[in-house]
Design a protein around this motif. Structure first.
Motif, PDB file in Angstrom:
ATOM      1  N   PRO A 174       0.836  -1.115   0.082  1.00 54.53           N
ATOM      2  CA  PRO A 174       0.127   0.113   0.071  1.00 54.53           C
ATOM      3  C   PRO A 174       0.765   1.346  -0.015  1.00 54.53           C
ATOM      4  O   PRO A 174       0.379   2.436  -0.332  1.00 54.53           O
ATOM      5  N   GLU A 175       2.137   1.269   0.359  1.00 61.63           N
ATOM      6  CA  GLU A 175       2.902   2.395   0.379  1.00 61.63           C
ATOM      7  C   GLU A 175       3.870   2.518  -0.930  1.00 61.63           C
ATOM      8  O   GLU A 175       4.586   3.522  -0.964  1.00 61.63           O
ATOM      9  N   ALA A 176       3.586   1.717  -1.899  1.00 65.82           N
ATOM     10  CA  ALA A 176       4.355   1.788  -3.016  1.00 65.82           C
ATOM     11  C   ALA A 176       3.874   3.009  -3.838  1.00 65.82           C
ATOM     12  O   ALA A 176       2.795   3.535  -3.944  1.00 65.82           O
ATOM     13  N   ASP A 177       4.581   3.699  -4.572  1.00 65.55           N
ATOM     14  CA  ASP A 177       4.698   4.892  -5.379  1.00 65.55           C
ATOM     15  C   ASP A 177       4.037   4.365  -6.699  1.00 65.55           C
ATOM     16  O   ASP A 177       4.710   4.115  -7.749  1.00 65.55           O
ATOM     17  N   LEU A 178       2.742   4.152  -6.729  1.00 61.21           N
ATOM     18  CA  LEU A 178       1.981   3.595  -8.020  1.00 61.21           C
ATOM     19  C   LEU A 178       1.839   4.553  -9.071  1.00 61.21           C
ATOM     20  O   LEU A 178       1.190   5.474  -9.117  1.00 61.21           O
ATOM     21  N   LYS A 179       2.598   4.368 -10.176  1.00 64.04           N
ATOM     22  CA  LYS A 179       2.133   4.886 -11.641  1.00 64.04           C
ATOM     23  C   LYS A 179       1.299   4.236 -12.539  1.00 64.04           C
ATOM     24  O   LYS A 179       1.639   3.007 -12.724  1.00 64.04           O
ATOM     25  N   GLU A 180       0.108   4.660 -12.753  1.00 57.04           N
ATOM     26  CA  GLU A 180      -0.771   4.125 -13.613  1.00 57.04           C
ATOM     27  C   GLU A 180      -0.585   4.868 -15.082  1.00 57.04           C
ATOM     28  O   GLU A 180      -1.104   5.812 -15.408  1.00 57.04           O
ATOM     29  N   TYR A 181      -0.251   3.884 -16.148  1.00 51.38           N
ATOM     30  CA  TYR A 181       0.000   4.422 -17.497  1.00 51.38           C
ATOM     31  C   TYR A 181      -0.998   3.893 -18.372  1.00 51.38           C
ATOM     32  O   TYR A 181      -1.632   2.912 -17.946  1.00 51.38           O
ATOM     33  N   PRO A 182      -1.356   4.495 -19.809  1.00 49.38           N
ATOM     34  CA  PRO A 182      -2.566   3.763 -20.387  1.00 49.38           C
ATOM     35  C   PRO A 182      -2.072   2.534 -20.937  1.00 49.38           C
ATOM     36  O   PRO A 182      -3.073   1.899 -21.014  1.00 49.38           O
ATOM     37  N   GLY A 183      -0.887   1.922 -21.214  1.00 50.37           N
ATOM     38  CA  GLY A 183      -0.468   0.892 -21.778  1.00 50.37           C
ATOM     39  C   GLY A 183       0.795   0.282 -21.151  1.00 50.37           C
ATOM     40  O   GLY A 183       1.744   0.981 -20.507  1.00 50.37           O
ATOM     41  N   TYR A 184       1.024  -1.131 -21.275  1.00 53.34           N
ATOM     42  CA  TYR A 184       2.191  -1.572 -20.969  1.00 53.34           C
ATOM     43  C   TYR A 184       3.358  -1.324 -21.716  1.00 53.34           C
ATOM     44  O   TYR A 184       4.640  -1.310 -20.984  1.00 53.34           O
ATOM     45  N   SER A 185       3.443  -0.756 -22.672  1.00 55.52           N
ATOM     46  CA  SER A 185       4.525  -0.271 -23.571  1.00 55.52           C
ATOM     47  C   SER A 185       5.030   0.989 -22.752  1.00 55.52           C
ATOM     48  O   SER A 185       6.172   1.086 -22.730  1.00 55.52           O
ATOM     49  N   GLU A 186       4.136   1.715 -22.236  1.00 54.34           N
ATOM     50  CA  GLU A 186       4.598   2.840 -21.692  1.00 54.34           C
ATOM     51  C   GLU A 186       5.517   2.496 -20.233  1.00 54.34           C
ATOM     52  O   GLU A 186       6.412   3.035 -20.072  1.00 54.34           O
ATOM     53  N   CYS A 187       4.932   1.503 -19.614  1.00 56.88           N
ATOM     54  CA  CYS A 187       5.434   1.068 -18.506  1.00 56.88           C
ATOM     55  C   CYS A 187       6.786   0.165 -18.583  1.00 56.88           C
ATOM     56  O   CYS A 187       7.876   0.628 -17.866  1.00 56.88           O
ATOM     57  N   LEU A 188       6.895  -0.277 -19.526  1.00 54.91           N
ATOM     58  CA  LEU A 188       8.162  -0.826 -20.162  1.00 54.91           C
ATOM     59  C   LEU A 188       9.476   0.266 -20.462  1.00 54.91           C
ATOM     60  O   LEU A 188      10.425  -0.104 -20.051  1.00 54.91           O
ATOM     61  N   THR A 189       8.972   1.345 -21.228  1.00 52.00           N
ATOM     62  CA  THR A 189       9.821   2.422 -21.235  1.00 52.00           C
ATOM     63  C   THR A 189      10.131   2.996 -20.159  1.00 52.00           C
ATOM     64  O   THR A 189      11.377   3.360 -19.950  1.00 52.00           O
ATOM     65  N   GLY A 190       9.358   3.105 -18.964  1.00 48.23           N
ATOM     66  CA  GLY A 190       9.588   3.666 -17.741  1.00 48.23           C
ATOM     67  C   GLY A 190      10.638   2.734 -16.908  1.00 48.23           C
ATOM     68  O   GLY A 190      11.717   3.576 -16.235  1.00 48.23           O
ATOM     69  N   LEU A 191      10.424   1.586 -17.134  1.00 45.26           N
ATOM     70  CA  LEU A 191      11.353   0.734 -16.403  1.00 45.26           C
ATOM     71  C   LEU A 191      12.796   0.736 -16.963  1.00 45.26           C
ATOM     72  O   LEU A 191      13.612   0.715 -16.329  1.00 45.26           O
ATOM     73  N   GLU A 192      12.636   0.688 -18.331  1.00 49.64           N
ATOM     74  CA  GLU A 192      14.107   0.824 -18.813  1.00 49.64           C
ATOM     75  C   GLU A 192      14.859   2.181 -18.586  1.00 49.64           C
ATOM     76  O   GLU A 192      16.160   2.043 -18.261  1.00 49.64           O
ATOM     77  N   ASN A 193      14.088   3.208 -18.418  1.00 49.97           N
ATOM     78  CA  ASN A 193      14.567   4.427 -18.376  1.00 49.97           C
ATOM     79  C   ASN A 193      14.867   4.869 -16.856  1.00 49.97           C
ATOM     80  O   ASN A 193      15.271   5.854 -16.479  1.00 49.97           O
TER      81      ASN A 193
END
Length: 284
Positions: A174-193
């Motif tokens: 519950p204390e995670a800093d959750l980022k909700e993006y429109p699609g998984y591709s955006e999440c993957l880019t964020g993870l790589e960066n």
């Protein structure tokens, strides 16, 4: 002469009417149609899938569709009377799946669509046809995330409208800093960066991303089973006839070996170990 002209006019009108009927555009079978009567009522069936999930539902650069969900959708459509060239695939992002069904934009949704009570208040399901488990995808050199609780001090990405995001906030971290993006591709880019520390969704989805040629060596699965995610085929609420026919198609797909063949072809290359085909519970 006047009589002859009138007769000719009537004949011409009749010919034009017949021509218009013959040349009229083929209709499309969406969720607004009553039941599923195969290909007899219309020429097309519209099915919602994901466009950005390798191994499950992916639209390739050349405009083709591939993945396990695509194979399931194609098999079910065939059992309903539609050939592959009669299927129109429509993108179904997580947050819009219920709307697409309720508004009649699609007949079915086959898009890693977890069956749960909240969704069943709005739509009906057939299936389940697959049992996935929520997992985490992290960078290949990540060593500080080995369990769900480790996310409490991390930036976590998921997709808006997915059950995975809610599981994290309410149950897992519950204390995670959750980022909700429109699609998984955006999440993957964020993870790589390094804009986020982990991506969470079903392990079947994450495995597909990790196995892509462009991602090999960059990411790894944490190997956790944080939840059970039974995938169902979404359809318009109250359409029991269609639900029954889709369930029958899913049972046949398992019995004739097509289900396992689709699992092996689409998820095997990622090294994903799928659970056996689940028992169908919806509509029974």
């Amino acid at each position: 002469m006047k009589v002859l002209k009138a007769g000719a006019a009537v004949a011409t009108a009749a010919v034009l009417a017949l021509t218009a009927t013959a040349c009229g555009g083929g209709s499309t079978d969406t969720a607004s149609d009553a039941g599923a009567s195969g290909g007899t009522k219309s020429n097309k069936i519209v099915i919602g899938i994901k466009f950005d999930q390798p191994g499950l539902g992916l639209k390739t650069p050349d405009g083709k569709f591939e993945g396990f969900d695509v194979d399931v959708a194609t098999y079910v459509a065939k059992e309903l009377g539609y050939q592959p060239d009669q299927i129109q695939f429509k993108q179904a992002v997580s947050a819009e799946r219920e709307n697409l069904i309720s508004n009649g934009d699609v007949k079915l949704v086959v898009a890693t669509y977890t069956i749960n009570e909240k969704r069943k208040a709005k739509v009906d399901f057939a299936g389940p046809y697959f049992l996935a488990h929520q997992d985490l995808l992290v960078r290949a050199d990540e060593t500080s995330i080995t369990k769900a609780e480790d996310l409490n001090s991390k930036k976590l990405c998921s997709v808006a409208g997915s059950t995975s995001a809610q599981n994290v906030k309410t149950k897992l971290a519950p204390e995670a800093d959750l980022k909700e993006y429109p699609g998984y591709s955006e999440c993957l880019t964020g993870l790589e960066n390094k804009a986020v520390d982990a991506l969470t969704t079903d392990g079947s989805i994450l495995a597909g991303y990790a196995a892509q040629e462009k991602n090999k060596g960059k990411f790894k699965l944490a190997g956790l089973k944080l939840s059970d995610e039974p995938y169902g085929i979404g359809l318009k609420k109250g359409d029991k006839d269609l639900q029954s026919k889709v369930n029958a198609a899913l049972r046949k797909m398992v019995e004739d070996g097509s289900w396992q063949k689709a699992v092996d072809a689409n998820l095997g290359p990622a090294g994903y170990k799928a659970d056996p085909a689940p028992q169908i519970t919806e509509g029974s």
